[in-house]
Each structure stands twice: as C-alpha cells, then as structure tokens.
Write a protein that holds these residues in place. Structure first.
Motif, PDB file in Angstrom:
ATOM      1  N   ALA A  41       0.820  -1.215   0.000  1.00 41.76           N
ATOM      2  CA  ALA A  41       0.000   0.000   0.000  1.00 41.76           C
ATOM      3  C   ALA A  41       0.859   1.271   0.000  1.00 41.76           C
ATOM      4  CB  ALA A  41      -0.944   0.011   1.197  1.00 41.76           C
ATOM      5  N   PHE A  42       1.996   1.235  -0.709  1.00 40.41           N
ATOM      6  CA  PHE A  42       2.884   2.405  -0.786  1.00 40.41           C
ATOM      7  C   PHE A  42       3.286   2.899   0.608  1.00 40.41           C
ATOM      8  CE2 PHE A  42       0.708   3.040  -5.021  1.00 40.41           C
ATOM      9  CZ  PHE A  42       1.815   2.733  -5.789  1.00 40.41           C
ATOM     10  N   ARG A  43       3.776   1.959   1.424  1.00 38.23           N
ATOM     11  CA  ARG A  43       4.246   2.288   2.758  1.00 38.23           C
ATOM     12  C   ARG A  43       5.714   1.893   2.879  1.00 38.23           C
ATOM     13  NH1 ARG A  43      -0.204  -1.695   5.061  1.00 38.23           N
ATOM     14  NH2 ARG A  43       1.177  -2.901   3.713  1.00 38.23           N
ATOM     15  N   GLN A  85      -4.577  -0.241  -5.567  1.00 39.43           N
ATOM     16  CA  GLN A  85      -5.513   0.881  -5.540  1.00 39.43           C
ATOM     17  C   GLN A  85      -6.507   0.725  -4.388  1.00 39.43           C
ATOM     18  OE1 GLN A  85      -7.173   0.788  -9.482  1.00 39.43           O
ATOM     19  NE2 GLN A  85      -5.248   1.382 -10.472  1.00 39.43           N
ATOM     20  N   GLN A  86      -7.026  -0.485  -4.216  1.00 34.15           N
ATOM     21  CA  GLN A  86      -7.976  -0.744  -3.134  1.00 34.15           C
ATOM     22  C   GLN A  86      -7.297  -0.575  -1.771  1.00 34.15           C
ATOM     23  OE1 GLN A  86      -9.792  -4.594  -3.380  1.00 34.15           O
ATOM     24  NE2 GLN A  86     -10.985  -4.353  -1.511  1.00 34.15           N
ATOM     25  N   ASN A  87      -6.054  -1.062  -1.651  1.00 32.41           N
ATOM     26  CA  ASN A  87      -5.326  -0.969  -0.379  1.00 32.41           C
ATOM     27  C   ASN A  87      -5.023   0.473   0.026  1.00 32.41           C
ATOM     28  OD1 ASN A  87      -5.299  -3.746  -0.297  1.00 32.41           O
ATOM     29  ND2 ASN A  87      -3.162  -3.958  -0.943  1.00 32.41           N
ATOM     30  N   THR A  88      -5.043   1.369  -0.947  1.00 32.74           N
ATOM     31  CA  THR A  88      -4.709   2.775  -0.653  1.00 32.74           C
ATOM     32  C   THR A  88      -5.926   3.691  -0.702  1.00 32.74           C
ATOM     33  OG1 THR A  88      -4.083   3.047  -2.990  1.00 32.74           O
ATOM     34  CG2 THR A  88      -2.310   2.586  -1.425  1.00 32.74           C
ATOM     35  N   GLY A  89      -7.116   3.120  -0.670  1.00 31.80           N
ATOM     36  CA  GLY A  89      -8.324   3.934  -0.607  1.00 31.80           C
ATOM     37  C   GLY A  89      -9.014   4.165  -1.920  1.00 31.80           C
ATOM     38  N   GLY A  90      -8.538   3.520  -2.982  1.00 37.29           N
ATOM     39  CA  GLY A  90      -9.167   3.661  -4.286  1.00 37.29           C
ATOM     40  C   GLY A  90      -8.360   4.507  -5.240  1.00 37.29           C
ATOM     41  N   TYR A  96      -4.121   7.462  -2.004  1.00 45.58           N
ATOM     42  CA  TYR A  96      -3.476   6.834  -3.168  1.00 45.58           C
ATOM     43  C   TYR A  96      -2.414   7.771  -3.743  1.00 45.58           C
ATOM     44  CZ  TYR A  96      -3.143   5.293  -8.107  1.00 45.58           C
ATOM     45  OH  TYR A  96      -2.704   4.912  -9.357  1.00 45.58           O
ATOM     46  N   VAL A  97      -2.726   9.040  -3.846  1.00 45.77           N
ATOM     47  CA  VAL A  97      -1.806  10.013  -4.433  1.00 45.77           C
ATOM     48  C   VAL A  97      -0.675  10.341  -3.472  1.00 45.77           C
ATOM     49  CG1 VAL A  97      -1.581  12.352  -5.342  1.00 45.77           C
ATOM     50  CG2 VAL A  97      -3.613  10.978  -5.903  1.00 45.77           C
ATOM     51  N   ALA A  98      -1.002  10.712  -2.232  1.00 43.90           N
ATOM     52  CA  ALA A  98       0.010  11.175  -1.288  1.00 43.90           C
ATOM     53  C   ALA A  98       0.992  10.075  -0.897  1.00 43.90           C
ATOM     54  CB  ALA A  98      -0.674  11.743  -0.043  1.00 43.90           C
ATOM     55  N   SER A  99       0.499   8.861  -0.726  1.00 42.57           N
ATOM     56  CA  SER A  99       1.370   7.776  -0.278  1.00 42.57           C
ATOM     57  C   SER A  99       2.434   7.426  -1.304  1.00 42.57           C
ATOM     58  CB  SER A  99       0.541   6.535   0.070  1.00 42.57           C
ATOM     59  OG  SER A  99      -0.177   6.063  -1.066  1.00 42.57           O
ATOM     60  N   GLN A 100       2.186   7.697  -2.575  1.00 43.63           N
ATOM     61  CA  GLN A 100       3.186   7.401  -3.602  1.00 43.63           C
ATOM     62  C   GLN A 100       4.468   8.202  -3.384  1.00 43.63           C
ATOM     63  OE1 GLN A 100       1.750   7.460  -7.736  1.00 43.63           O
ATOM     64  NE2 GLN A 100      -0.333   7.288  -6.925  1.00 43.63           N
ATOM     65  N   VAL A 101       4.308   9.449  -2.963  1.00 43.70           N
ATOM     66  CA  VAL A 101       5.479  10.324  -2.817  1.00 43.70           C
ATOM     67  C   VAL A 101       6.375   9.856  -1.680  1.00 43.70           C
ATOM     68  CG1 VAL A 101       6.262  12.678  -2.386  1.00 43.70           C
ATOM     69  CG2 VAL A 101       4.199  12.272  -3.749  1.00 43.70           C
ATOM     70  N   THR A 102       5.791   9.621  -0.518  1.00 40.54           N
ATOM     71  CA  THR A 102       6.601   9.196   0.624  1.00 40.54           C
ATOM     72  C   THR A 102       7.209   7.820   0.387  1.00 40.54           C
ATOM     73  OG1 THR A 102       4.569   8.376   1.687  1.00 40.54           O
ATOM     74  CG2 THR A 102       5.332  10.591   2.291  1.00 40.54           C
ATOM     75  N   ILE A 139      -1.125  11.060 -10.832  1.00 40.68           N
ATOM     76  CA  ILE A 139       0.220  10.655 -10.417  1.00 40.68           C
ATOM     77  C   ILE A 139       0.982  11.901  -9.974  1.00 40.68           C
ATOM     78  CG2 ILE A 139       2.367   9.539 -11.109  1.00 40.68           C
ATOM     79  CD1 ILE A 139      -0.089   7.679 -10.983  1.00 40.68           C
ATOM     80  N   PRO A 140       1.399  11.958  -8.719  1.00 40.00           N
ATOM     81  CA  PRO A 140       2.131  13.137  -8.235  1.00 40.00           C
ATOM     82  C   PRO A 140       3.575  13.121  -8.721  1.00 40.00           C
ATOM     83  CG  PRO A 140       2.071  11.474  -6.524  1.00 40.00           C
ATOM     84  CD  PRO A 140       1.255  10.927  -7.672  1.00 40.00           C
TER      85      PRO A 140
END
Length: 371
Positions: A41-43, A85-90, A96-102, A139-140
């Motif tokens: 989930a982009f963590r 996508q589902q794991n990150t809220g859709g 979904y957007v913010a978690s990609q950056v970190t 996509i950020p």
C-alpha cells in the motif's frame, strides 16, 4: 542500445553466467525491482518484503565484476494494480496520491543504502512512471525522491478506432502523436531535465487476418506500418524529450495472447522464417564467423571450427524436415537443438564440395532452432 530488460531476473538459474556473457558482448542489463506483497500500500513498511525477495540478486549484481553490466535498477511503482488501488483507498483517492510520494522517497533511499553497503556506490535508480492507459491516473511528482531517471509505459492507440493506420499514414497519425504527448507533457512538467526511458510496442491487424482484436494498444495495419511506427515513435521522443535515454521495446521476440476474446498479438520484431534460410542470416554462437565462399549460395558461408560454435534461428515457421547444406574437410558431429533441448546428434561425412543432408525433425511454429 545493447541493453536487455529482464523480467524475473531474481529467479534465473544461471545469473552469474548471464552477466559474464553480457560482459563478453559489451552489453548491459536493467535490474528490475518489481515484486511486492498482496497487502502492499505504498508504505515504507512494504520495503523489507521487497528487499528480501531481491537480496541474493543484489549480492550478485553488486559484485565489482558485474557492476559495469548494470545499466540501472528499475524501481516499480505499481499504480495500475487494482489491489494496490484498493489498499490505498481507491484509484485517485487522496491517500493513493500522497502515499506514492513518501513511498518513492523511502524506496530510492533504501535501494541506495542496499547497493552502497555492497560497494556499488554509484548505482543508478530509475523510478517507474505510468499515467494510466487513458492518462486518467492522478500521479504526483516523485522528484523529491531524487531518482537518477525514470522509465515510462506509453503505448499509442489508433487515432480512429474504425480506421487502423497503415504505412501510408503520416507519422503523427500512425503513432497518434497527440495522445502520446499527453503523458510526455505531464512528465516534462515534473522532470524537465531527467533521463527518460519509454516502453512501447506494436502489433498488427494483418497478423489476425484483418480482424480487429479487443486489444488495440499499439495496433497498426501491417508489418510495413509497424516498422515505420517504431522509427516514428523513437524520432518523436528524441525530438521532444531533452534527456531521452532510450526506448524499451516490449516483446522483442514475443507473441502474446491478450484481449477478450483472446487473440495472439505479434509484438515480435523477429518473425518466423519461411522457406530457405541462409546460414549467415542466423545468430552466430561462440566463435562462429561468416566467410567469403564463391561456391556457396550468396557467396557467403558460415564456418564452425570448434566445440561450442553454432548458428541459431529464432521464431521458426512450423516444419518437419530440415535440409542442411555443408562441406567439411573431415567428418564432423553437430548437435541439433530445439528450444535449447538437444534433439539429435548428426555425423556429417567429410565432403570437399557442398552436399545436402536431410533431417527429419518436427519444429512447432515459433520455436528456436540451433545447430
């Protein structure tokens, strides 16, 4: 140029031998870091699983003797996976957007640490960029991650779904340049000076007997249009991307079943051989060399002199008999391999002049043949 992009390299049986061969050929490999767990989930917490999958591969490719063969590490951002996508809220949700950056920041940092502790201090890290098949993904910018470059999936679609372009179309229409430019504009907005590698591919209407398949990404009318489209695509990126690093052509030797209903797509650049094949057109193995010979067809022959020399033909047409024309100063023994499996060992009697022997051997369409 001279770079191979290998899926599943972490599971190859003879990776060290592969890298030795790449070095001999003066080639490089892209090392893909793309596996992830089902709850990804982009963590930052997702990274230990990924590093564990690639730990042994990193040990090998970071060795001093193999570093020159690594073009870059490609770091996968699986934005198109519905489960992610589902794991990150859709899709396109705030998380979904913010978690990609970190996550991108943590991913690049961790990979630099992993390669540096193995002595590979100048390893290049490229992050994947994908804006969606219809450019609808939010996509950020990953610029804060400090990647050395990026690789982007960007396939063209026919400009008019009811009129598939052929070789007479303009370059702009053939590759639907307007559509390609949407992703390119987004990339240049966020990374104006960074190196970019673009993945694309083409398949043809001609291959499926003129019947349009459900999968229209990369679809053109025929092989002549495909050849033009590949060049036009590369020319486009060279023109508009200041630091265009190169093209990654999908499916160099691949026929793939896709779409609904499924149909086989001819993504391949190497088509089945039909009729008589000249030995000098094959791929040379070992120390095999082409030599001038006035008595040979085409006045050129291929000379095999030591064990390990050979010639290979890829994506053969279906056949059940092989005619081999040769001459030899002494009796010679050659092996016949189909898809790397030895099928026959043939003794060729000495012959001062060219003579032909016929071998009974079934070869299915698309198989690889080596002598």
């Amino acid at each position: 140029i001279n770079t191979v992009n290998l899926y599943g390299l972490e599971s190859f049986r003879y990776t060290e031998r592969l890298f030795d061969e790449l070095k001999r050929l003066g080639m490089q490999a892209v090392v893909r870091i793309e596996a992830y767990s089902q709850d990804f989930a982009f963590r930052e917490a997702d990274l230990p699983y990924i590093i564990d999958v690639y730990d042994e591969l990193l040990d090998l490719v970071c060795q001093p003797e193999h570093r020159e063969q690594v073009a870059y590490f490609s770091l996968n951002m699986p934005v198109d996976d519905p489960r992610v996508q589902q794991n990150t809220g859709g899709l396109n949700s705030d998380n979904y957007v913010a978690s990609q950056v970190t996550y991108a920041e943590a991913f690049v940092k961790r990979m630099r640490e992993e390669t540096a502790k193995r002595g590979f201090t100048d390893a290049q890290m490229y992050l994947s960029i994908f804006y969606g098949w219809n450019n609808s993904f939010k996509i950020p910018s990953y610029a804060s991650a400090g990647a050395d470059g990026y690789f982007m999936n960007n396939y063209t679609y026919p400009k008019n779904d009811n009129s598939i372009p052929d070789e007479t179309a303009s370059d702009a229409d053939l590759i639907n340049r307007a559509r390609l430019s949407i992703s390119v504009s987004k990339f240049l907005r966020d990374y104006p000076d960074k190196p970019l590698v673009v993945e694309f591919g083409f398949h043809t209407l001609e291959y499926n007997g003129g019947k349009k398949p459900n999968q229209t990404a990369g679809l053109v009318a025929n092989r002549a249009a495909k050849a033009r489209a590949i060049k036009a695509t590369i020319d486009y990126y060279r023109e508009v991307v200041p630091n265009f690093r190169g093209a990654l052509y999908f499916g160099y030797n691949l026929y793939k079943e896709e779409g609904n209903p499924p149909a086989v797509m001819d993504w391949s650049l190497v088509y089945p051989l039909e009729g008589q094949a000249e030995a000098e057109t094959g791929y040379r193995v070992g120390g095999t060399a082409a030599v001038a010979d006035e008595t040979a067809s085409g006045q050129t022959a291929v000379e095999l002199t030591t064990a390990g020399d050979g010639i290979a033909f890829y994506e053969c047409t279906a056949l059940n008999q092989i005619g081999l024309t040769y001459k030899a100063a002494a009796d010679a023994v050659v092996g016949l391999y189909i898809d790397d499996e030895k099928k026959q060992e043939i003794t060729l009697p000495a012959s001062a002049d060219y003579t032909t022997v016929y071998l009974s051997q079934t070869v299915v369409k698309g198989a690889n043949l080596r002598l």
